[in-house]
Design an enzyme around this catalytic site. Sequence first.
Site, PDB file in Angstrom:
ATOM      1  CE  LYS A 340      -3.406   2.585   2.694  1.00 10.56           C
ATOM      2  NZ  LYS A 340      -4.431   2.552   3.746  1.00 10.56           N
ATOM      3  CG  HIS A 496      -7.467 -29.529 -35.130  1.00 10.22           C
ATOM      4  ND1 HIS A 496      -6.563 -28.506 -34.972  1.00 10.22           N
ATOM      5  CD2 HIS A 496      -7.363 -29.921 -36.422  1.00 10.22           C
ATOM      6  CE1 HIS A 496      -5.944 -28.278 -36.116  1.00 10.22           C
ATOM      7  NE2 HIS A 496      -6.403 -29.129 -37.015  1.00 10.22           N
TER       8      HIS A 496
END
Length: 744
Positions: A340, A496
């Site tokens: 922070k 595929h």
Amino acid sequence: MSGRIAVGVSGTGSNLRALAGAAGRGELGGEIVLVFADRACPALDWATEQGIDTALVPAGDDAALAETLAAVAPDAVVLAGYMRIVGPAVLLAFAGRILNTHPSLLPAFPGAHAVADALAHGVTITGCTVHVVDATLDGGPIVAQEAVAILPGDDVETLHGRIRAVEHRLLPRTVALLLAGAINVEAGGRRVAQDLDRADAALPTPRRALLSVSDKGGLVAFAGGLVRAGFELVSTGGTARTLRDAGLPVTDVAAVTGFPEMLDGRVKTLHPRVHGGILADRRLGDHRRQLLAAAIAPFELVAVNLYPFAAAAERPGITFDELVEEIDIGGPSMVRAAAKNHANVAIVTSPARYDAVLNAIDGEGSVGPGLRAALAVEAFRHTAAYDARIAEVLPARIPSDVHLPDEPGLPGATDPYPRSLTVAFEKVESLRYGENPHQPAARYRRPGSGPADGPFATGEPPLQGKALSYNNVLDASAAAAFGRALRGPAVVIVKHTNPCGAAERPTLLEAWDAALAADPISAFGGVVGLTRPVDRAVAHALVSIFLEVVVAPGFDDAALAVLAAKPNLRLVVDPVLAVDDPGPAPEPTASIRTAGGAMLLTAPDTAPDDPSTWTVATRRSPTEVERADLDLAWRLVRGVVSNAIVLVRDGRLIGMGSGQTSRVDAARGAVDKATAHLGEDALHGASCASDAFYPFPDAVDVCLEAGVSAFVQPGGSIRDGETIAAVDAAGATMLMTGVRHFRH
């Protein structure tokens, strides 16, 4: 002021060392020019070893001491464990510039036995005091004080040790205030006021790093670099021991907080003196003055990595209570606080960042704003992933005798999905591109996953070959999934994500030949999954055509030598392919997909089917050969993109129709594929699997006309009767599984 300091000692000199350390880091705004003593002592010897001028004034003779001090013209005289009363000559010459540290909260317990006196009186709080020395015994104006709790079982040694730790911090700070001209003795000579504005303007800003790490890799080298750059190291428990063992100077967190670790280490850094030093925005004058008023020094750098909860969760036999103890509390608090306040603090959560941070400090003098911001983002991701892992693992480990409410996401709940879900993934690599070259892509793994979850769950690289592409990973994972559904020596060839060849045979080489023969054209550029380790003979067969990836439970040395002739061929190890047991049921959140801004979760469709539960829907039951082929067809069709039809004969895939918008088109595609490569006779006596029910008999009719004699399907259509009648009329057979296997 010129910042010249004279220090008086009589014993071991721990406060002298603290002052010298602070001076060496530039925190005092001055240097020690003389160490004087009233007797021979270790502190005097230490000063001589450090090259600091020393003076022995026997019995602390007032006139001699005044003359000795005058010769070096100090701006501050510090009595750091000096066991003599200063006489009038010295007091007159250095009025208002002599400081003494005393091990109690004056005016309580003055004199030489302050620690023992505090214990004897049974007080629960004592402390240390830094005061201006005057003609009264330990009665001069008080500049700074800090309380130290007296703990059960304390004796003189343990209590004095904790008081000294506070003195080592408080005394240097007070000397710095004096040298900065920020200490004013008010009229009457009893009260001291600190000029915070002057202190803010004149005091050097200390360089402090807070180090508390579970992963000690690279720690000593990193901390050594910080010390060379003038940092004070503040540390906890095991980290402090590691640094001390390496010969580095360390300040324990307990010396900063004035309070020892408690509750078996659960509480050690949760304290304003730690978090105030991390969270203060030093760009704000008010924040800086508040730190000065509270005697808190800021931190410039925080290096924290957290208790290894994930590793503990995978440790065999760990109990629930032991696992709970691996949940870090103070660490995430410090990480989040530093992140922070990244405008002022560099937060380092990974040893991989140590070199970059040291390079910035060595090259630029400090960690720049860009790197601090990047480290802060990394830190927030670190704590988010840490908490996500806890939230994922902990519920399943809650003891069975704890009766949980029926709330979403809790073990045994009606709804297995929690109201909010955070899943953390670890990056394995950036990929060259995604499905297409214009799409960026990366590969991640789910923490805690292992070989049972798939060939890419561990993040291990391929044994051989160029980097995997996005499509390679998809196809190889599909090949592994099909392979895990096969039994005995078996081969599947995938294009595929769909199988274009598959076979189960007595040997792996026979399985390869059978699988390849079903569709040698589609196999070109395919991905192969094998259920047994690859040997030389199979390797020679594999290199006979162009393949992208081979997934197998292993490769012997002879096979690797053969496969090396194809350096771009990727070799992926999946040990589970050799195991015919499918393993435990999948987790309900194990499969994640995105869909139009939504995130869809489901348990993967990997739970095995039980053919013994299937029902015969037709007048004729399947033969043993047909049952075996129907079983294989059903295991394959569940992995084919829907609508899906799979044709099998004699233990191998001979035709497949996938991804069609109608089931009859899928059937036509499967029949056409089989006929094209194996001839029309290949379909006579073949078996057919359909991943979902037949909405009309038309797809069955296509297969019957081609010679298919056995079918397996879930059932459940309102026209099941018509479909069954068509099969009966042809003298064929059909099994109903009651389970659908759509794959979208």
